[in-house]
Write a protein that holds these residues in place. Structure first.
Motif, PDB file in Angstrom:
ATOM      1  N   GLU A 186       0.839  -1.203   0.000  1.00  0.00           N
ATOM      2  CA  GLU A 186       0.000   0.000   0.000  1.00  0.00           C
ATOM      3  C   GLU A 186       0.875   1.254   0.000  1.00  0.00           C
ATOM      4  OE1 GLU A 186      -0.239  -2.443   2.164  1.00  0.00           O
ATOM      5  OE2 GLU A 186      -2.167  -3.375   1.697  1.00  0.00           O
ATOM      6  N   GLU A 187       1.915   1.256   0.847  1.00  0.00           N
ATOM      7  CA  GLU A 187       2.812   2.410   0.947  1.00  0.00           C
ATOM      8  C   GLU A 187       3.535   2.641  -0.375  1.00  0.00           C
ATOM      9  OE1 GLU A 187       3.359   4.549   3.330  1.00  0.00           O
ATOM     10  OE2 GLU A 187       1.836   3.600   4.562  1.00  0.00           O
ATOM     11  N   PHE A 188       3.938   1.552  -1.010  1.00  0.00           N
ATOM     12  CA  PHE A 188       4.712   1.680  -2.244  1.00  0.00           C
ATOM     13  C   PHE A 188       3.906   2.428  -3.298  1.00  0.00           C
ATOM     14  CE2 PHE A 188       5.563   0.195  -6.535  1.00  0.00           C
ATOM     15  CZ  PHE A 188       6.851   0.668  -6.665  1.00  0.00           C
ATOM     16  N   VAL A 189       2.645   2.045  -3.430  1.00  0.00           N
ATOM     17  CA  VAL A 189       1.814   2.636  -4.476  1.00  0.00           C
ATOM     18  C   VAL A 189       1.650   4.138  -4.236  1.00  0.00           C
ATOM     19  CG1 VAL A 189      -0.491   2.534  -5.515  1.00  0.00           C
ATOM     20  CG2 VAL A 189       0.703   0.434  -4.948  1.00  0.00           C
ATOM     21  N   LEU A 190       1.690   4.559  -2.947  1.00  0.00           N
ATOM     22  CA  LEU A 190       1.467   5.978  -2.622  1.00  0.00           C
ATOM     23  C   LEU A 190       2.730   6.854  -2.746  1.00  0.00           C
ATOM     24  CD1 LEU A 190      -0.757   5.599   0.552  1.00  0.00           C
ATOM     25  CD2 LEU A 190      -1.478   6.375  -1.702  1.00  0.00           C
ATOM     26  N   LEU A 191       3.910   6.220  -2.904  1.00  0.00           N
ATOM     27  CA  LEU A 191       5.156   7.016  -2.903  1.00  0.00           C
ATOM     28  C   LEU A 191       5.221   8.019  -4.049  1.00  0.00           C
ATOM     29  CD1 LEU A 191       8.177   4.731  -2.086  1.00  0.00           C
ATOM     30  CD2 LEU A 191       7.555   6.856  -0.993  1.00  0.00           C
ATOM     31  N   ASN A 192       5.859   9.159  -3.753  1.00  0.00           N
ATOM     32  CA  ASN A 192       6.005  10.200  -4.771  1.00  0.00           C
ATOM     33  C   ASN A 192       6.893   9.700  -5.919  1.00  0.00           C
ATOM     34  OD1 ASN A 192       6.721  12.407  -6.255  1.00  0.00           O
ATOM     35  ND2 ASN A 192       6.957  13.765  -4.481  1.00  0.00           N
ATOM     36  N   PRO A 193       6.368   9.675  -7.175  1.00  0.00           N
ATOM     37  CA  PRO A 193       7.126   9.110  -8.298  1.00  0.00           C
ATOM     38  C   PRO A 193       8.453   9.821  -8.552  1.00  0.00           C
ATOM     39  CG  PRO A 193       4.897   9.745  -8.973  1.00  0.00           C
ATOM     40  CD  PRO A 193       5.059  10.184  -7.562  1.00  0.00           C
ATOM     41  N   VAL A 194       8.594  11.089  -8.122  1.00  0.00           N
ATOM     42  CA  VAL A 194       9.824  11.846  -8.366  1.00  0.00           C
ATOM     43  C   VAL A 194      11.024  11.113  -7.763  1.00  0.00           C
ATOM     44  CG1 VAL A 194      11.011  14.030  -7.842  1.00  0.00           C
ATOM     45  CG2 VAL A 194       8.573  14.016  -8.396  1.00  0.00           C
ATOM     46  N   TYR A 195      10.806  10.461  -6.607  1.00  0.00           N
ATOM     47  CA  TYR A 195      11.934   9.867  -5.884  1.00  0.00           C
ATOM     48  C   TYR A 195      12.098   8.376  -6.143  1.00  0.00           C
ATOM     49  CZ  TYR A 195      11.462  14.261  -3.506  1.00  0.00           C
ATOM     50  OH  TYR A 195      11.382  15.580  -3.243  1.00  0.00           O
ATOM     51  N   LYS A 196      11.112   7.804  -6.806  1.00  0.00           N
ATOM     52  CA  LYS A 196      11.078   6.344  -6.849  1.00  0.00           C
ATOM     53  C   LYS A 196      12.324   5.722  -7.474  1.00  0.00           C
ATOM     54  CE  LYS A 196       6.282   5.192  -6.302  1.00  0.00           C
ATOM     55  NZ  LYS A 196       5.059   4.672  -6.859  1.00  0.00           N
ATOM     56  N   ARG A 197      12.972   6.451  -8.390  1.00  0.00           N
ATOM     57  CA  ARG A 197      14.048   5.878  -9.171  1.00  0.00           C
ATOM     58  C   ARG A 197      15.345   5.582  -8.384  1.00  0.00           C
ATOM     59  NH1 ARG A 197      14.594   4.577 -13.991  1.00  0.00           N
ATOM     60  NH2 ARG A 197      12.684   4.980 -15.060  1.00  0.00           N
ATOM     61  N   ASN A 198      15.608   6.359  -7.339  1.00  0.00           N
ATOM     62  CA  ASN A 198      16.918   6.263  -6.685  1.00  0.00           C
ATOM     63  C   ASN A 198      16.996   5.272  -5.527  1.00  0.00           C
ATOM     64  OD1 ASN A 198      18.332   8.103  -8.266  1.00  0.00           O
ATOM     65  ND2 ASN A 198      17.130   9.734  -7.315  1.00  0.00           N
ATOM     66  N   PHE A 199      16.019   4.421  -5.436  1.00  0.00           N
ATOM     67  CA  PHE A 199      15.989   3.500  -4.295  1.00  0.00           C
ATOM     68  C   PHE A 199      15.830   2.065  -4.766  1.00  0.00           C
ATOM     69  CE2 PHE A 199      14.519   7.581  -2.817  1.00  0.00           C
ATOM     70  CZ  PHE A 199      15.175   7.735  -1.621  1.00  0.00           C
ATOM     71  N   TYR A 200      16.290   1.171  -3.885  1.00  0.00           N
ATOM     72  CA  TYR A 200      15.998  -0.249  -4.088  1.00  0.00           C
ATOM     73  C   TYR A 200      14.786  -0.537  -3.201  1.00  0.00           C
ATOM     74  CZ  TYR A 200      16.609  -5.296  -4.250  1.00  0.00           C
ATOM     75  OH  TYR A 200      16.403  -6.651  -4.438  1.00  0.00           O
ATOM     76  N   TYR A 201      13.812  -1.242  -3.736  1.00  0.00           N
ATOM     77  CA  TYR A 201      12.568  -1.460  -2.986  1.00  0.00           C
ATOM     78  C   TYR A 201      12.482  -2.874  -2.434  1.00  0.00           C
ATOM     79  CZ  TYR A 201      11.203   2.931  -4.826  1.00  0.00           C
ATOM     80  OH  TYR A 201      11.183   4.258  -5.104  1.00  0.00           O
ATOM     81  N   ARG A 202      12.172  -2.950  -1.147  1.00  0.00           N
ATOM     82  CA  ARG A 202      11.864  -4.255  -0.541  1.00  0.00           C
ATOM     83  C   ARG A 202      10.410  -4.144  -0.096  1.00  0.00           C
ATOM     84  NH1 ARG A 202      15.985  -6.226   3.544  1.00  0.00           N
ATOM     85  NH2 ARG A 202      15.577  -8.209   2.539  1.00  0.00           N
ATOM     86  N   ILE A 203       9.542  -4.785  -0.869  1.00  0.00           N
ATOM     87  CA  ILE A 203       8.100  -4.582  -0.661  1.00  0.00           C
ATOM     88  C   ILE A 203       7.514  -5.757   0.121  1.00  0.00           C
ATOM     89  CG2 ILE A 203       5.905  -4.190  -1.853  1.00  0.00           C
ATOM     90  CD1 ILE A 203       7.663  -3.125  -4.196  1.00  0.00           C
ATOM     91  N   LEU A 204       6.914  -5.413   1.260  1.00  0.00           N
ATOM     92  CA  LEU A 204       6.369  -6.453   2.141  1.00  0.00           C
ATOM     93  C   LEU A 204       4.953  -6.812   1.696  1.00  0.00           C
ATOM     94  CD1 LEU A 204       7.461  -4.738   5.473  1.00  0.00           C
ATOM     95  CD2 LEU A 204       8.687  -6.519   4.229  1.00  0.00           C
ATOM     96  N   VAL A 205       4.733  -8.092   1.471  1.00  0.00           N
ATOM     97  CA  VAL A 205       3.407  -8.539   1.035  1.00  0.00           C
ATOM     98  C   VAL A 205       2.844  -9.448   2.114  1.00  0.00           C
ATOM     99  CG1 VAL A 205       2.102  -9.658  -0.802  1.00  0.00           C
ATOM    100  CG2 VAL A 205       4.272  -8.510  -1.339  1.00  0.00           C
TER     101      VAL A 205
END
Ligand code: SF4
Length: 380
Positions: A186-205
């Protein structure tokens, strides 16, 4: 003719209560023995003065248990018998024995007035920042600026309620340190797209996956070519099967399944998470892994968690080390090194301290703390 008997330097061995185990770290081959003669022979090899080599008379090397053991050792390239007349003096052998943090080392430091804490912050590898609506972002950024460069920065939390969050994203965006965002779907979908590129994502399901949300995230991640990993938290075998179904349906490559203890699912843990002898021995273990298991907790070492109120922990299940509003990162790390319970939590307590597989077993995890046992196996 007499012989020198030796074990190869890449073979780890252990002797407990008359039982012996040899593990070849190159190919995973194992020898187990209940023979007292074998246990005595291995114990003799371990005596410092023997330098990894013991003399065996021809008669001794041909006796029942020893003959069989030596033949298996040679067949599996784990050791050798060398005729005494082939060497002028007694040979020596290097053995994989861990003695890095010994009392002697500390004494040596003291003698030469060198502090063992000289490069204390070199031990730090990861910072976990936990966010919520109470966090003071401006102070947090000041704290992050005081850290050594190139630590891995992990951001965890409920982003939507955090005040002045863009201030933190701007700082992290400009930093060259590796950065991970650990968040729910849920949090991932809400993140500001401007910053999304510079991170590695570990998404909890979590178990009851919102399929629409999951679809959105998979689509977004693949379209934007972002680096990511899904972590499926499971509390039962049904959830585990469901996670595997999703992984295969979406062809997800980067993922892991993370068993969660709820206080009511001990049977799931006993049946599917507890280690068996086969589990331990089927994992390839290097000499370096064995030394790590003997010296540090591989899950916690080098990591510090900062909570929204500034409290610092090496593991959130253990006592607090300090607070960033009061203590420097140096003081926090030093406290963990001096008095902490996390970085050096190894299998040196009952029942593991008396187990043949003691240092082949992975470090104790958080599940052990939550379940309240020091071993998650039925071996002991
Ligand atoms: S008793 Fe401890 S060291 Fe031995 S197998 Fe079980 S968990 Fe591993």
């Amino acid at each position: 003719m007499d012989y020198w008997f030796t074990i190869e330097p890449y073979v780890y061995f252990n002797v407990v209560n008359g039982k012996s185990l040899l593990y070849n770290t190159l190919d995973g081959a194992v020898i187990e023995s209940d023979s007292i003669e074998v246990a005595l022979l291995l114990q003799k090899i371990r005596i410092k003065e023997n330098c990894g080599v013991v003399k065996l008379s021809n008669e001794c090397s041909q006796k029942g248990d020893l003959k069989e053991f030596i033949s298996e050792v040679r067949k599996k390239y784990m050791g050798d018998l060398i005729a005494v007349n082939l060497s002028k003096w007694k040979p020596v052998q290097v053995m994989p024995i861990f003695n890095y943090i010994s009392n002697n080392t500390v004494e040596l430091y003291k003698k030469h007035s060198i502090t063992p804490y000289k490069n204390i912050l070199n031990n730090l590898t990861d910072i976990y920042i936990h966010l919520n609506k109470n966090v003071d972002i401006e102070y947090l950024v000041l704290f992050l600026q005081s850290l050594p460069e190139n630590l891995i920065i992990n951001i965890i939390g409920n982003f939507d309620s955090v005040p002045k969050l863009d201030f933190l994203w701007d700082f992290l965006n400009a930093s060259s340190a590796p950065k991970n965002i650990i968040c729910s779907l849920e949090e991932f979908v809400l993140l500001n797209p401007v910053y999304k590129r510079n991170f590695y994502y570990r998404i909890l399901v979590d178990n009851f996956v919102d399929v629409k949300l999951f679809n959105t995230s998979v689509l977004y991640l693949s379209q934007q070519l972002l680096s990511f990993e899904y972590i499926f938290n499971v509390t039962s075998i049904e959830e585990c099967n469901k996670a595997e179904e999703i992984i295969s349906q979406y062809g997800i490559q980067n993922c892991c399944i993370n068993p969660i203890y709820t206080g009511e699912n001990i049977l799931f843990f006993e049946k599917y998470v507890y280690l068996s002898k086969e589990d331990i021995l089927s994992t390839k273990i290097s000499v370096k892994d064995i030394f790590s298991n003997q010296s540090i907790n591989v899950y916690d070492f080098g990591k510090i968690h900062i909570m929204p109120n500034g409290d610092a922990y090496a593991n959130v299940n253990h006592p607090i080390l300090g607070n960033i509003y009061r203590d420097s990162i140096y003081e926090i790390v030093q406290k963990e090194l001096d008095e902490g319970k996390s970085w050096f939590r190894i299998r040196n307590e009952a029942p593991c301290h008396n187990c043949l597989y003691q240092w082949l077993c992975p470090s104790p995890s958080d599940c052990e703390i939550q379940i309240g046992r020091s071993n998650l196996c039925f071996i002991k």
